[in-house]
Scaffold this active site. Sequence first.
Site, mmCIF file in Angstrom:
data_model
loop_
_atom_site.group_PDB
_atom_site.id
_atom_site.type_symbol
_atom_site.label_atom_id
_atom_site.label_comp_id
_atom_site.label_asym_id
_atom_site.label_seq_id
_atom_site.Cartn_x
_atom_site.Cartn_y
_atom_site.Cartn_z
ATOM 1 N N TYR A 187 0.551 -1.212 -0.001
ATOM 2 C CA TYR A 187 0.091 0.194 0.135
ATOM 3 C C TYR A 187 0.498 1.680 -0.037
ATOM 4 C CZ TYR A 187 -0.608 -0.035 5.222
ATOM 5 O OH TYR A 187 -0.033 0.181 6.665
ATOM 6 N N GLU A 188 0.458 2.170 0.065
ATOM 7 C CA GLU A 188 1.051 3.291 -0.456
ATOM 8 C C GLU A 188 2.024 3.811 -1.331
ATOM 9 O OE1 GLU A 188 -1.941 5.348 1.665
ATOM 10 O OE2 GLU A 188 0.457 6.749 0.617
ATOM 11 N N GLY A 189 1.851 2.699 -3.225
ATOM 12 C CA GLY A 189 1.951 2.698 -3.600
ATOM 13 C C GLY A 189 2.949 1.647 -3.363
ATOM 14 N N GLN B 144 7.425 2.575 -6.333
ATOM 15 C CA GLN B 144 8.883 3.610 -5.184
ATOM 16 C C GLN B 144 10.087 3.243 -5.776
ATOM 17 O OE1 GLN B 144 7.618 4.830 -2.595
ATOM 18 N NE2 GLN B 144 5.503 4.188 -2.908
#
Lengths: 575, 575
Positions: free
Chosen positions: A438-440, A445
Site C-alpha cells: 500500500y501507499e505505492g 517506489q
Amino acid sequence: MTYFAPLDDMVFALLQAAGDGAFEEGGLYGDLGDGVAESTLAEAAKFAEQALHPLDRVGDRIGARFSEGAVICPPGWREAYSRWRDGGWNALAASPEFGGLGLPALLNAACTEIWNGANMAFALCPLLGQGAIEALEAHASEELKRVYLARVVSGEWTATMNLTEPQAGSDLSLVRTRAERSPDGAYRLKGQKIFITYGEHDLAGNIVHLVLARLPDAPEGTRGLSLFLAPKFLPGGDGRFTLRNDLRCAGLEHKLGIHGSPTCTMIYGDSGGATAWLVGEENKGLACMFTMMNSARLAVGLQGVGLAERATQTALAYARERRQGRSGADQGRSAERIVEHPDVMRMALTMQVLTQAARAICYETAASIDRARRERDPVRAGEADERAALLTPVAKGFSTDIANETASLGVQIFGGMGFIEETGAAQLMRDARILPIYEGTNGIQAIDLVGRKLRLGGGGALRREIADMYSVVEAAGGFAASGVVREAVAALEAASRSLLEADTSKALAGATPYLRLFALARGATLLMKGALSGDPRRVALARFFADNVAVAAPSLARVVVDGAPSLLEAGGTLL
Amino acid sequence: MTYFAPLDDMVFALLQAAGDGAFEEGGLYGDLGDGVAESTLAEAAKFAEQALHPLDRVGDRIGARFSEGAVICPPGWREAYSRWRDGGWNALAASPEFGGLGLPALLNAACTEIWNGANMAFALCPLLGQGAIEALEAHASEELKRVYLARVVSGEWTATMNLTEPQAGSDLSLVRTRAERSPDGAYRLKGQKIFITYGEHDLAGNIVHLVLARLPDAPEGTRGLSLFLAPKFLPGGDGRFTLRNDLRCAGLEHKLGIHGSPTCTMIYGDSGGATAWLVGEENKGLACMFTMMNSARLAVGLQGVGLAERATQTALAYARERRQGRSGADQGRSAERIVEHPDVMRMALTMQVLTQAARAICYETAASIDRARRERDPVRAGEADERAALLTPVAKGFSTDIANETASLGVQIFGGMGFIEETGAAQLMRDARILPIYEGTNGIQAIDLVGRKLRLGGGGALRREIADMYSVVEAAGGFAASGVVREAVAALEAASRSLLEADTSKALAGATPYLRLFALARGATLLMKGALSGDPRRVALARFFADNVAVAAPSLARVVVDGAPSLLEAGGTLL
C-alpha cells in the site's frame, strides 16, 4: 509477546539525524525546550505500551466486523481511541493554527514508529488522518479548514484517503468515480472505492473522506482528477453533523493481516450523489493527493521500522530462553540457549541491523523534511527538500521490505512455535505483508526513485547524498569494515551512473535492485556514522551490517548494470 | 486459482536428471516400459488437478476440526482420500513385496511435486506415511511388516512420525517419552508428543504411529532413543483392529497455514501405557528415524517446488490479465498488462527460475538415490549415495526457502488483491511458511551440509559435484552468461575450501549463506545444462538466472569467508 519502544536506540538515531547542535539555541530544533524530544518519546512509549499494545492481539483475533452497514472495531478499541484523542496524541504533528502541537517531522516520525510497533492495525487510522490533515492544510479553502480541520486534528473525527477502485490501483489515471457540480457550489459524487482503510468504524463521531473523482468535462488520465471532501455526516439545520451523507460501506475485506483495521468497500451516491466539496482546484486532485502520499509513504516506512523492531524483540526474547542443542564451542551436556548458536545469532543480528538501518534512513528523511521547512538559507532548504524527496522512496521501500524479512526471520527463530498463531510471530508476518503493497507498491517506489528522484536538481541531490556517504567512509578510515562500506558506496555510484545513461526499459528493469543497493549503502554509512561514537555495541553491529549484509552491494550493482538485457529477453517468454 | 502440473518442464527436468540413455535398455531406468514415466506423470497430473486441487481452498477456509477427541477433516477430503487410496497412488514408491509399485525415487519425486502443488495440506498425510513405510521396510521385524506394512502401503491405514515434544524440537536428545518393557514382549509408552501431523483424522481406519521414546535403562541423549510402533487401534480377540490403544489426540494447533492438515498434540499412556512394539533395536531409534527423515527431507523440498510452481502460475495468470499503467517502451493511451512492466517481469521471472532451479536440484537428488540403489558398479553406487546425501540438505533448504520467496513475490504481483484472502495468493504464503521449519529447520540443513556432508567420502562428494558444475560451464563456453556461472562455481569452490579449514564456530556461522551459495551455483549450472538443448525459452531463463540471481554468489562467498568474525563478535551483544 510484548513491545517496548527502544528509547535508547531511537534517541540515538534521532540525534544523529538531527545533526550536531540541532537542539541548541539557533539550531534546527533550537525552539524545542531542553529534553522535550526525550520526554515526548518517553510519554509516547508509555502510552503505546500500556494502552495500544495490549489491544493488538485481540485486534488480530477478533478483527473489525461488519454488520448492516456499520463497522464494529475490536473490543477495547473504542476506549483506546478515546484515550488516544483525549491524550492529545492525534494532534502531535499538525499546525498549531488548528490545534496541533506543531511537532517537528523527526519527532513525529519517532512517535509513528512507536504507535506502529505497539499496534499497527490501530495506528493506521491516525496515520492516514495525518496525511489528510496535510492535504487539507495545504489545499483546502478557509471554509473547509474552519469546519473540518480542527476536528480532524484533535481526533474528534477521523479522515480517510479514497483513491483505489477495482480497475485503478497503481494506475490512478483509470479512476472512474464521477463528480458533478451542484448549483449550491458543492459537488455530488458517484462511484465505488475499494481498500478504504477505516472507511467506516465506530471510533469517532464523523469520518471525513478525501475522494479522488472525475468531473464530467475533465480530461482523461490523471490530469482529469479532482480531490473532494465528503463527510459521513453532513450538518443538519441546527448546524450539528447528524445528516447521513449518501455514502456507505458495503463490506469489509477478509485480509491476511491487520485484521483490526477495517478495509472497506465504499459506495458513493447510491441515492443521487454524495455531497462533497472541492479541495484545491478542479483537475488538480493528483497534486493534492501527492501532498498526502509523500507524508504517508514515510509514515508507512516507519510502520515497517516499528514492526521490524517488534519482531526483533519478540524473537530475541524467545532465543534467549529456548534451550536446544549445543553449539560447536561448548560440547557440554546441557542444552544451550538457541541465541548462542551462530546460525540463530545470524538471524537475530540481521533482524537488528536491518531494523536499525531502516530507522536511520527514515529518520534522516524526516529530518530533511524539517530542514526544508525550518532552514532559513533558501539554498540549504531547497537541498533539504530534494533530499527528502530522494530518500522517501528508499525509506518506504526498504523499511517495508525489511519488515517482511525480519518478521519471517522471527518466525524461523521460533521454529515450530513460530507457525502456531498463539506466539504472535506469525501475526507480525501477516501484518507486515501489506506494507510493501500500500501507499505505492515497492515497485512504484523503485520506479519513482530511478525515474524521477535520481535526476532531481540536475542529479545534485544524488551527488550530494553519495558525497555524504563517502565522507562517512573517510571519517571511519580505521574502522574494521570501512573497506566493504566504501565498496558499497562505489557500487551505488557506478549503478547510479549506469541508470542515468540507460534507456527507460533498462532503468525500469534495474529499479528494484537499485533501491535495495541504495538502502544498503546508505544504511551501512549511517550505522558506521553511529559507530564513530565508539560504543562497542554500535561498532559491532555496524561491522556486522557491513560484512554480512552490505557486502551484497557489488552483486546488486551488477544486476542493475548488466541484468537488464537478459531480463527483457526472458520477459518476452512470459507474454 | 488453478494449478496444472507443468508436465513439459517436469519431464524435461526428469530426463535431464536421469541422464542420457537412462530409459534405454541397460540404462538406469531401462526396466521401465517405454513412456511409462510420461504416462505416470500425466495420470498423476489429471488426478491431482481434478480430485485434490479443488479441495485445497476449502481445506484452508474450514480446516481440520477437533471435537471430543476426534478430528474431522475438511469437507470432501474423506472422499478424496478414498479415491487416492483406491487409485493406487499411495503405493507408488513402496516395495512390490508389500504391494507397492516400486517406482523409482525420481518418478516418485515428480509425483510428490504434483500432489503438493495441487493441495499441500492433503499431500502431507501420504508424504509422512511414505517415510514411515521406508523406516518399517528397513528396520521392522517380519511380524510387524506382515501386520502393518501392506496396509500402510495401500493407504488403508495411514502412518505418522512422533518425534517432537515441547522441550525437544531440533534437539531430540531431550526427548522424555518413556517406554517400558512389558512381559508380553511389547512395550508401554507414556508421554506427550506435539506437532504430530495427521496424528488423528477421519480419513482411514487405523493410524500407525512411529514414536521415539526412551527405555528406563537407556543412556542419556540421542543414544538412548528407541523407535516404537503404536497403532491407534489394536487387534481384538477376533484379530480385527477394533480395540482403542491408550493414546489420544488432545487438541489441534491453530496454525498460520496448511489448515486442512491436523497438527495434533498426542498423549500416550493416560491409562497405564500405550501398547507399542519396537522397530529395529533398542536405543537405535535415531538411526531408524534418519531413514525416514532423509526421505522426508527431499519430499519437503518437493513440497516447496510444487508450491513455488503454483505461486508462479497463479501470479503469472494475474499479471497477464491485470492492466495498470504504461511501461517505458510504450507511452500509448491504454493501460498495459502488468506482465509487460519490467519490474513485474523481474518478479515473475525470478519466481520461474527459482522454481526451476529448485526442481532441478531435487530431481538430481532423487536420481542419485535411484543410482545408489540400482547401479551395479559398487563404486559408482557409493558415489551416488554420497551425492544424494550431499544434495539432500540443499534440496530441502533451498527449495523451501524459495517457496517462501516465490509465494511472497506472488502476493506482491497481485498488489492489494494479494493481501485479500479470496485470491489465494496469501494462502500460498501462509502454507509455505512451515516448509523451512519442519523436517529439520533450514538452519539444521545448513549445519548438516557444512558439518557433515562437505567431508563425505573425504570431501570426494563435494569435489565431484564442483567438477560436474565446471564441466557444464566448459560445455557452455559460448553461452552468454557462462562467465557469471563460472564465477558462481568458483565462489562456491573458494567458500568450500574456507569452510573445510575453518573452526566449528566459523563453519556454523557461514552455514546458511553457504547453502544458498551452493544452490545458486548448482542451480545455475543445471539450468545452463538445460539451455544446451537450444530451446530459446530455456536459454533465456538460464541467462536470466545467471545475470540476475546467481550473480549474488561472490557476495555470498565473501559472507562465508569473511563474515564470521563480525558475526561472532556482534553475537556477543545479544547474550
